[in-house]
Design a protein around this motif. Structure first.
Motif, PDB file in Angstrom:
ATOM      1  N   ARG A 254       0.824  -1.200   0.000  1.00 12.60           N
ATOM      2  CA  ARG A 254       0.000   0.000   0.000  1.00 12.60           C
ATOM      3  C   ARG A 254       0.865   1.259   0.000  1.00 12.60           C
ATOM      4  NH1 ARG A 254      -4.552   1.371   4.620  1.00 12.60           N
ATOM      5  NH2 ARG A 254      -5.291   3.337   3.743  1.00 12.60           N
ATOM      6  N   GLU A 258       0.974   4.178  -2.851  1.00 18.72           N
ATOM      7  CA  GLU A 258       0.761   5.584  -2.545  1.00 18.72           C
ATOM      8  C   GLU A 258       1.928   6.441  -3.048  1.00 18.72           C
ATOM      9  OE1 GLU A 258      -1.834   7.217  -1.123  1.00 18.72           O
ATOM     10  OE2 GLU A 258      -2.913   5.344  -1.340  1.00 18.72           O
ATOM     11  N   ARG A 261       1.987   7.247  -6.887  1.00 18.47           N
ATOM     12  CA  ARG A 261       0.970   8.105  -7.469  1.00 18.47           C
ATOM     13  C   ARG A 261       1.601   9.401  -7.987  1.00 18.47           C
ATOM     14  NH1 ARG A 261      -3.752   8.515  -3.125  1.00 18.47           N
ATOM     15  NH2 ARG A 261      -4.265  10.255  -4.521  1.00 18.47           N
ATOM     16  N   GLY A 265       1.239  10.628  -3.395  1.00 18.19           N
ATOM     17  CA  GLY A 265       0.464  10.111  -2.289  1.00 18.19           C
ATOM     18  C   GLY A 265      -0.082  11.185  -1.388  1.00 18.19           C
TER      19      GLY A 265
END
Length: 352
Positions: A254, A258, A261, A265
């Motif tokens: 996770r 993130e 991105r 994030g």
């Protein structure tokens, strides 16, 4: 097993190939090489006349060098450490750092193999060095900086379904159990015992389970409820450890998602949307002092009248409080440390 330190300073456990499998693989390669060499020589003598003996000798020497040296060098270079014999037995030549074998290393192994493998005088040298070396290295491996690993290992048996989850009588204890200090070696030993549980005799099952439970108990806190069978305790600890590992890997994945991105994030920052929290939400940390969970249901016990573990394997019998009775409470004034393993009423007493 052999410990290998990679260029990134990561320690890997690599299974070293055993001498018998290496010997059989080498014999298979020799059969292939001799077959090719015989075919070349037969074809040469069918074409060359007796007057051209010098040409025949030159062809013979060239064919010998290409087959004996070129076969191993070409195969191990192009396939990164494999030959036909090694493919058949799941072996591979690797560098000392665990990386793939290079051309120079394959050439050195092949040249040394002319003496070690194809010479009656040099064969005992390779035999002795392979037996003495901890990594099974022959002389060519020592010169080239390589060794042979077992790339294809037998598939490990899976845990029986009854051992793959926390037994119901230990669900309350599992909420506070801390397994972070459990070593990989101890966990592997416990898993091996549970996988072979039905293969062991009753006496061996009881003795080995008692010793493994005592070893695991020294690395896990708090102790399980009194009278917990060793197999149930080990199954619960491994299931808890497995769940924690899955949660850790999911959290790392996770975090990577993130970070990858486009906004780094930070979506939702200052917009009223806090976005995903990190670290991911999980159970609240547990104090080091042992205390039974407040909302935990009483342990249903292990008796035959109220089986708390459906499908429990043979030898799993409750030896503590009666069926339905809750675990014995800890001392009235708990200390800041978990109860000692040898404290009366806790853990597993050694066999008399």
């Amino acid at each position: 097993m052999s410990e290998v330190v990679t260029g990134e300073a990561v320690v890997l456990d690599v299974p070293v190939a055993r001498f018998p499998s290496r010997m059989v693989a080498a014999l298979l390669d020799m059969v292939v090489q001799l077959s090719v060499l015989a075919a070349v020589l037969v074809g040469t003598f069918l074409v060359i006349t007796p007057d051209d003996s010098a040409v025949a000798a030159g062809i013979t020497v060239t064919a010998y060098a290409l087959v004996v040296i070129g076969y191993t060098t070409a195969f191990e270079t192009l396939s990164r450490g494999l030959t036909l014999g090694k493919m058949a037995f799941g072996l591979r030549v690797v560098s000392d750092d665990g990386g793939p074998e290079r051309f120079r290393q394959a050439l050195v192994r092949s040249l040394t193999g002319v003496i070690e493998i194809w010479s009656i005088v040099g064969a005992p040298i390779g035999l002795v060095t392979s037996i003495v070396s901890a990594q099974g290295k022959r002389l060519g491996d020592m010169f080239a900086g390589t060794y042979v690993i077992q790339e294809r290992s037998p598939r490990r048996a899976r845990l029986a379904p009854v051992f793959a989850a926390v037994p119901p009588p230990l669900l309350g204890w599992a909420q506070v159990a801390q397994t972070s200090r459990l070593s990989d070696q101890t966990a592997e030993a416990a898993g091996s015992y549970l996988r072979r549980y039905y293969e062991l005799t009753e006496a061996a099952r009881a003795d080995l389970g008692q010793r493994l439970a005592s070893a695991v108990l020294a690395q896990v806190s708090p102790p399980p409820p009194p009278g917990t069978p060793p197999a149930a305790f080990l199954a619960a600890v491994l299931a808890i450890r497995r769940d924690h590992e899955h949660a850790r890997l999911a959290g790392q994945q996770r975090l990577v998602q993130e970070a990858s991105r486009p906004d780094g994030g930070t979506a939702g920052a200052g917009t009223g949307n806090p976005g995903p929290a990190w670290p991911p939400a999980g159970p609240a940390p547990v104090a080091s002092a042992w205390a039974p969970p407040a909302a935990a249901a009483p342990a249903p016990g292990w008796s035959a009248q109220q089986p708390g573990w459906p499908g429990a394997p043979p030898g799993i019998q409750w030896s503590g409080p009666g069926a339905g009775a809750p675990p014995t409470a800890p001392p009235a004034e708990p200390s800041s440390l978990p109860p000692a393993a040898d404290q009366p009423g806790y853990g597993f007493a050694p066999p008399a």
